[in-house]
Design an enzyme around this catalytic site. Structure first.
Site, PDB file in Angstrom:
ATOM      1  CG  HIS A  72      92.665 -14.961 -11.983  1.00 56.57           C
ATOM      2  ND1 HIS A  72      92.386 -16.288 -11.753  1.00 56.57           N
ATOM      3  CD2 HIS A  72      91.773 -14.256 -11.253  1.00 56.57           C
ATOM      4  CE1 HIS A  72      91.354 -16.375 -10.929  1.00 56.57           C
ATOM      5  NE2 HIS A  72      90.956 -15.156 -10.621  1.00 56.57           N
ATOM      6  CE1 TYR A 200      92.740 -24.699 -17.850  1.00 51.86           C
ATOM      7  CE2 TYR A 200      93.949 -23.134 -16.492  1.00 51.86           C
ATOM      8  CZ  TYR A 200      93.047 -23.394 -17.510  1.00 51.86           C
ATOM      9  OH  TYR A 200      92.456 -22.356 -18.192  1.00 51.86           O
ATOM     10  N   PRO A 292      88.067 -26.034 -24.933  1.00 54.37           N
ATOM     11  CG  PRO A 292      86.501 -26.580 -23.294  1.00 54.37           C
ATOM     12  CD  PRO A 292      86.975 -26.977 -24.643  1.00 54.37           C
ATOM     13  CE  LYS A 296      94.853 -18.357 -25.350  1.00 54.30           C
ATOM     14  NZ  LYS A 296      94.557 -17.364 -24.345  1.00 54.30           N
ATOM     15  CE1 TYR A 384      94.972 -20.502 -19.233  1.00 54.94           C
ATOM     16  CE2 TYR A 384      94.813 -18.220 -18.515  1.00 54.94           C
ATOM     17  CZ  TYR A 384      94.319 -19.510 -18.535  1.00 54.94           C
ATOM     18  OH  TYR A 384      93.160 -19.809 -17.861  1.00 54.94           O
TER      19      TYR A 384
HETATM   20  P1  RFL Z   1      78.073 -17.710 -30.237  1.00 51.63           P
HETATM   21  O1  RFL Z   1      78.279 -17.324 -28.824  1.00 51.63           O
HETATM   22  O2  RFL Z   1      77.782 -19.138 -30.538  1.00 51.63           O
HETATM   23  O3  RFL Z   1      76.931 -16.783 -30.821  1.00 51.63           O
HETATM   24  C1  RFL Z   1      76.351 -17.022 -32.074  1.00 51.63           C
HETATM   25  C2  RFL Z   1      74.945 -16.479 -32.048  1.00 51.63           C
HETATM   26  O4  RFL Z   1      74.360 -16.690 -33.336  1.00 51.63           O
HETATM   27  C3  RFL Z   1      73.018 -17.159 -33.163  1.00 51.63           C
HETATM   28  N1  RFL Z   1      72.642 -17.883 -34.387  1.00 51.63           N
HETATM   29  C4  RFL Z   1      71.873 -17.354 -35.346  1.00 51.63           C
HETATM   30  N2  RFL Z   1      71.282 -16.160 -35.464  1.00 51.63           N
HETATM   31  C5  RFL Z   1      70.537 -15.931 -36.584  1.00 51.63           C
HETATM   32  N3  RFL Z   1      70.365 -16.861 -37.567  1.00 51.63           N
HETATM   33  C6  RFL Z   1      70.953 -18.068 -37.491  1.00 51.63           C
HETATM   34  N4  RFL Z   1      70.790 -18.958 -38.457  1.00 51.63           N
HETATM   35  C7  RFL Z   1      71.740 -18.359 -36.351  1.00 51.63           C
HETATM   36  N5  RFL Z   1      72.462 -19.430 -35.944  1.00 51.63           N
HETATM   37  C8  RFL Z   1      72.992 -19.127 -34.763  1.00 51.63           C
HETATM   38  C9  RFL Z   1      73.091 -18.018 -31.918  1.00 51.63           C
HETATM   39  O5  RFL Z   1      71.814 -18.150 -31.311  1.00 51.63           O
HETATM   40  C10 RFL Z   1      74.065 -17.229 -31.058  1.00 51.63           C
HETATM   41  O6  RFL Z   1      73.417 -16.311 -30.212  1.00 51.63           O
HETATM   42  O7  RFL Z   1      79.358 -17.312 -31.140  1.00 51.63           O
HETATM   43  P2  RFL Z   1      80.356 -16.069 -31.008  1.00 51.63           P
HETATM   44  O8  RFL Z   1      79.616 -14.789 -30.828  1.00 51.63           O
HETATM   45  O9  RFL Z   1      81.329 -16.220 -32.118  1.00 51.63           O
HETATM   46  O10 RFL Z   1      81.122 -16.285 -29.622  1.00 51.63           O
HETATM   47  C11 RFL Z   1      82.003 -17.340 -29.457  1.00 51.63           C
HETATM   48  C12 RFL Z   1      81.958 -17.830 -28.019  1.00 51.63           C
HETATM   49  O11 RFL Z   1      80.618 -17.971 -27.584  1.00 51.63           O
HETATM   50  C13 RFL Z   1      82.677 -19.169 -27.895  1.00 51.63           C
HETATM   51  O12 RFL Z   1      83.937 -19.138 -28.555  1.00 51.63           O
HETATM   52  C14 RFL Z   1      82.942 -19.590 -26.476  1.00 51.63           C
HETATM   53  O13 RFL Z   1      81.823 -19.537 -25.647  1.00 51.63           O
HETATM   54  C15 RFL Z   1      83.460 -21.021 -26.539  1.00 51.63           C
HETATM   55  N6  RFL Z   1      83.269 -21.686 -25.299  1.00 51.63           N
HETATM   56  C16 RFL Z   1      84.155 -21.407 -24.320  1.00 51.63           C
HETATM   57  N7  RFL Z   1      85.201 -20.577 -24.581  1.00 51.63           N
HETATM   58  C17 RFL Z   1      86.075 -20.287 -23.626  1.00 51.63           C
HETATM   59  O14 RFL Z   1      86.997 -19.488 -23.886  1.00 51.63           O
HETATM   60  N8  RFL Z   1      85.932 -20.859 -22.364  1.00 51.63           N
HETATM   61  C18 RFL Z   1      84.883 -21.698 -22.050  1.00 51.63           C
HETATM   62  O15 RFL Z   1      84.761 -22.150 -20.939  1.00 51.63           O
HETATM   63  C19 RFL Z   1      83.951 -22.021 -23.044  1.00 51.63           C
HETATM   64  N9  RFL Z   1      82.892 -22.848 -22.812  1.00 51.63           N
HETATM   65  C20 RFL Z   1      82.184 -22.562 -25.095  1.00 51.63           C
HETATM   66  C21 RFL Z   1      82.000 -23.115 -23.823  1.00 51.63           C
HETATM   67  C22 RFL Z   1      81.282 -22.880 -26.128  1.00 51.63           C
HETATM   68  C23 RFL Z   1      80.208 -23.749 -25.939  1.00 51.63           C
HETATM   69  N10 RFL Z   1      79.348 -24.072 -27.074  1.00 51.63           N
HETATM   70  C24 RFL Z   1      79.434 -23.296 -28.298  1.00 51.63           C
HETATM   71  C25 RFL Z   1      78.535 -25.171 -27.180  1.00 51.63           C
HETATM   72  C26 RFL Z   1      80.921 -23.959 -23.588  1.00 51.63           C
HETATM   73  C27 RFL Z   1      80.003 -24.284 -24.627  1.00 51.63           C
HETATM   74  C28 RFL Z   1      78.846 -25.183 -24.279  1.00 51.63           C
HETATM   75  C1  PHB Z   2      85.679 -21.110 -17.239  1.00 55.25           C
HETATM   76  O1  PHB Z   2      85.776 -20.458 -16.191  1.00 55.25           O
HETATM   77  O2  PHB Z   2      84.578 -21.420 -17.719  1.00 55.25           O
HETATM   78  C2  PHB Z   2      86.923 -21.563 -17.918  1.00 55.25           C
HETATM   79  C3  PHB Z   2      88.141 -21.109 -17.481  1.00 55.25           C
HETATM   80  C4  PHB Z   2      89.303 -21.548 -18.119  1.00 55.25           C
HETATM   81  C5  PHB Z   2      89.217 -22.426 -19.160  1.00 55.25           C
HETATM   82  C6  PHB Z   2      87.987 -22.859 -19.615  1.00 55.25           C
HETATM   83  C7  PHB Z   2      86.827 -22.428 -18.989  1.00 55.25           C
HETATM   84  O3  PHB Z   2      90.360 -22.864 -19.746  1.00 55.25           O
END
Ligand code: RFL
Ligand code: PHB
Length: 389
Positions: A72, A200, A292, A296, A384
């Protein structure tokens, strides 16, 4: 059992670190609380910075990303009747890659399998011992009783609700937090994306985002109240509300269909300092959370992995502790910049329950400045696409 690095958490941070270390001949074991299927069912981030794409290439897991990821070169921002584009390519000379976190995680699991990497799933009662001494170890239950792994270091990659951060004594930890008075309701659907680039939207009814995972898979979000529940939103109610928040032209051409996933994410900014305690290093969501807006979260987790990986390589390959000694400082310097950008972009794009008429005009003035000012657009674009590691 003994290994060099115990990695707690088999999400993207833990998997990427394990794979990078493996390629340098450094052994690790991943302990994951959930099953692999559970981890792979989570729908989360969708936009990768070039820094993360480079790191995935370094880890040898970028084949599918190169063929299926969608570059993108810009994004659209809309407010009231206005719509404008931030041209990443022209302003920064680079772009971002749309490729879902689920796919990144799947590619990393496949690579770990191919390398014979040790991963233990469905572990319970993970406890970190003696992280502030020279011989740390981790205990856990694996369904066959209690186990113990001795190690040199522990990487706490276990997300916001994990055990790693809580292991750092409260007297050592400083925590900074802001909870936003709204959430994001997200829908995934087998429909073509409404636009080739992300939109956005700041509307009078609240924020909306049009994103995607592939040419046939769309991801949409709308701002909802903090107490909302996904069950309270029928697909029809979601599509109707989304259409009211995005520009008229896109609302007319939006293709709707049944949702295949619907969930609500709360919005929070959070940082814990320091990110190291003795031989324990916090990585990704275990140490920090961003709202989100601006995508980042996953990208900042990847930059932590980069700094920790570099530090561990220097320690093992050159017997030089400087990289691990400076891990917290280096990671936090970049974390706070991502926190600032996500906080700023969230404030710019959402409706807040207590916004005064003055606050609303300030938000509009800021959007108009961004629409018309090259320097403001460059600053937005640089953040970004991702600040340098
Ligand atoms: P994760 O992905 O939360 O992985 C952590 C892993 O640790 C496990 N765990 C354990 N394992 C052993 N013992 C324990 N006591 C444990 N406790 C937990 C969990 O099961 C899990 O598998 O962290 P990691 O690897 O640091 O990755 C970070 C990313 O996942 C996170 O920053 C992003 O997904 C944040 N986030 C989003 N980021 C974006 O950039 N764009 C998004 O659209 C976006 N949507 C989101 C999100 C995070 C969400 N969360 C955390 C609720 C949407 C959601 C719903
Ligand atoms: C997504 O595709 O899930 C997404 C993209 C951009 C954002 C947050 C989430 O800023």
């Amino acid at each position: 059992m003994r290994t060099q690095v115990v990695i707690i958490g088999g999400g993207p941070s833990g998997l990427l670190l394990a794979q990078l270390l493996h390629l340098q001949g450094i052994e690790s074991v991943i302990l994951e609380r959930q099953t692999r299927a559970h981890v792979l069912a989570r729908i989360r981030a969708g936009v990768l910075e070039q820094g993360m794409v480079g790191l995935l290439a370094q880890a040898g897991v970028d084949a599918r990303l190169r063929s299926e990821g969608i570059p993108h070169h810009g994004t659209l921002i809309s407010y009231d009747e206005e719509i404008f584009r931030i041209d990443f390519e022209r302003l920064t000379g680079t772009s971002v890659m749309v490729y879902g976190q689920t796919e990144v995680t799947r590619d990393l699991y496949d690579a770990r399998d191919a390398a014979g990497g040790r991963m233990v799933f469905s572990v319970e009662n993970v406890v970190i011992h003696d992280a502030d001494r020279d011989a740390p170890f981790v205990t856990y239950d694996d369904g066959h009783g209690g186990q113990r792994i001795d190690c040199d270091f522990i990487a706490g990659c276990d997300g916001f609700h994990g055990v790693s951060r809580a292991t750092v004594p409260a007297s050592v930890r400083r925590e900074y937090e802001k909870v936003y008075p709204f959430g994001w309701l997200g829908v995934l659907s087998h429909t073509p994306p409404v636009n080739a680039e992300l939109i956005y939207a700041n509307s009078q009814r609240g924020f909306a985002l049009c994103s995607m995972r592939s040419p046939t898979l769309s991801r949409y979000y709308i701002q909802c109240t903090a107490s909302d529940r996904p069950e309270a939103w029928s697909d029809e109610a979601f599509w109707t509300e989304l259409k009211r928040r995005i520009p008229a032209e896109q609302a007319e051409s939006l293709v709707t269909g049944p949702s295949i996933e619907k969930s609500i994410a709360p919005l929070r900014s959070f940082v814990t300092e320091p990110m190291r305690w003795g031989r324990l290093f916090l990585c990704g969501d275990a140490a920090h959370i961003v709202p989100p807006t601006g995508a980042k979260g996953l990208n900042t987790a990847a930059s932590d992995v980069h700094y920790l990986f570099e530090g561990l390589c220097r320690y093992y390959n050159d017997k030089d502790p400087e990289g691990i000694d400076r891990y917290s400082e280096r990671a936090l310097a970049r974390v706070w910049k991502a926190e600032r950008f996500s906080w700023w972009f969230s404030a710019l794009m959402h409706r807040y329950p207590d916004q005064s008429p003055f606050d609303l005009r300030m938000q509009r003035a800021e959007l108009e400045f961004l629409r018309s000012n090259e320097a403001a657009q460059k600053s937005m674009a640089e953040n970004y696409v991702g600040l340098p590691y």
